[in-house]
Motif scaffolding. Structure first.
Motif, mmCIF file in Angstrom:
data_model
loop_
_atom_site.group_PDB
_atom_site.id
_atom_site.type_symbol
_atom_site.label_atom_id
_atom_site.label_comp_id
_atom_site.label_asym_id
_atom_site.label_seq_id
_atom_site.Cartn_x
_atom_site.Cartn_y
_atom_site.Cartn_z
ATOM 1 N N THR A 41 -94.041 -10.222 65.956
ATOM 2 C CA THR A 41 -93.407 -9.059 66.590
ATOM 3 C C THR A 41 -93.050 -7.998 65.558
ATOM 4 N N LEU A 42 -92.494 -8.420 64.415
ATOM 5 C CA LEU A 42 -92.133 -7.464 63.372
ATOM 6 C C LEU A 42 -93.358 -6.755 62.804
ATOM 7 N N THR A 43 -94.445 -7.481 62.620
ATOM 8 C CA THR A 43 -95.643 -6.830 62.081
ATOM 9 C C THR A 43 -96.245 -5.863 63.098
ATOM 10 N N ILE A 44 -96.167 -6.200 64.380
ATOM 11 C CA ILE A 44 -96.653 -5.265 65.401
ATOM 12 C C ILE A 44 -95.790 -4.006 65.390
ATOM 13 N N PHE A 45 -94.463 -4.179 65.300
ATOM 14 C CA PHE A 45 -93.571 -3.025 65.170
ATOM 15 C C PHE A 45 -93.914 -2.215 63.924
ATOM 16 N N PHE A 76 -101.601 7.028 71.023
ATOM 17 C CA PHE A 76 -101.115 6.526 72.308
ATOM 18 C C PHE A 76 -101.678 5.135 72.589
ATOM 19 N N ILE A 77 -102.959 4.935 72.314
ATOM 20 C CA ILE A 77 -103.585 3.627 72.554
ATOM 21 C C ILE A 77 -102.961 2.566 71.660
ATOM 22 N N VAL A 78 -102.744 2.896 70.392
ATOM 23 C CA VAL A 78 -102.147 1.920 69.466
ATOM 24 C C VAL A 78 -100.726 1.560 69.905
ATOM 25 N N ILE A 79 -99.930 2.553 70.255
ATOM 26 C CA ILE A 79 -98.545 2.296 70.665
ATOM 27 C C ILE A 79 -98.503 1.530 71.986
ATOM 28 N N LEU A 80 -99.338 1.917 72.941
ATOM 29 C CA LEU A 80 -99.368 1.232 74.237
ATOM 30 C C LEU A 80 -99.819 -0.219 74.078
ATOM 31 N N THR A 81 -100.859 -0.438 73.303
ATOM 32 C CA THR A 81 -101.350 -1.808 73.087
ATOM 33 C C THR A 81 -100.331 -2.632 72.298
ATOM 34 N N GLY A 82 -99.704 -2.027 71.296
ATOM 35 C CA GLY A 82 -98.681 -2.728 70.520
ATOM 36 C C GLY A 82 -97.480 -3.111 71.367
ATOM 37 N N THR A 83 -97.036 -2.193 72.208
ATOM 38 C CA THR A 83 -95.919 -2.483 73.107
ATOM 39 C C THR A 83 -96.292 -3.589 74.082
ATOM 40 N N CYS A 135 -100.509 -8.192 60.038
ATOM 41 C CA CYS A 135 -100.370 -8.302 61.492
ATOM 42 C C CYS A 135 -101.524 -9.110 62.088
ATOM 43 N N LEU A 136 -102.723 -8.848 61.620
ATOM 44 C CA LEU A 136 -103.888 -9.593 62.101
ATOM 45 C C LEU A 136 -103.753 -11.076 61.781
#
Length: 174
Positions: A41-45, A76-83, A135-136
């Motif tokens: 979760t932290l790495t995605i953030f 937008f795609i990165v933030i939406l997918t990350g969320t 993150c990966l």
């Protein structure tokens, strides 16, 4: 308490006395799983946050309105997918891992050329590459980790019915 009730304590319980799903999962939580989930979760953030931090620098490079639109759509795609990945939406972590992996491949191969042009931009790109690689790795490790089986509240395992003792297959875990 009879010998049968001592051996099979669930047989004497009524449905309302059975533990809920939350109680069962809390009791069977693995500390390593909790830590890996937090790291993931932290790495995605971190990846999403860094994506937002470097946006002004990327806007400065783009001169056309289509370039800025493409940049906005990609962020937008990165933030939406990350969320979605943080919220554990089905397949979102796999999609986010794919985005990170493709980005790492693109950035890592270009780093030597970027370093020759600008040290500052290469440092920013290196931080992005490292964040996405970590993150990966966290996403891959969390997908390989065995998930605890959830049981619905009020249900009884077929081998734990009240009318008969568990079969040999249930005891062996088969």
């Amino acid at each position: 308490m009879s010998e049968k009730d001592a051996a099979f304590p669930i047989t004497g319980m009524v449905e309302s006395e059975l533990r809920s799903e939350g109680d069962w999962i809390e009791e069977h939580n693995n500390p390593a799983r909790i830590t890996l989930d937090r790291i993931t979760t932290l790495t995605i953030f971190g990846v999403c946050g860094w994506s937002l931090i470097e946006t002004p620098l990327e806007i400065g490079v783009s001169n056309s309105s289509t370039g800025i639109l493409a940049l906005a759509v990609s962020k937008f795609i990165v933030i939406l997918t990350g969320t979605s990945a943080i919220a554990r939406v089905r397949a979102a972590r796999a999609i986010f891992a794919f985005i990170c992996g493709a980005s790492v491949l693109a950035i890592a191969t270009a780093l030597p050329f970027v370093y020759a042009r600008s040290v500052e931009i290469s440092v920013i790109s290196t931080v992005e590459c490292v964040l996405k690689t970590v993150c990966l790795g966290a996403l891959c490790l969390s997908s390989l980790q065995k998930k605890p089986r959830k049981r619905h509240a009020g249900t009884v395992h077929p081998g734990m019915r009240q009318d008969r003792p568990p079969s040999d297959d249930v005891i062996r875990g088969a």
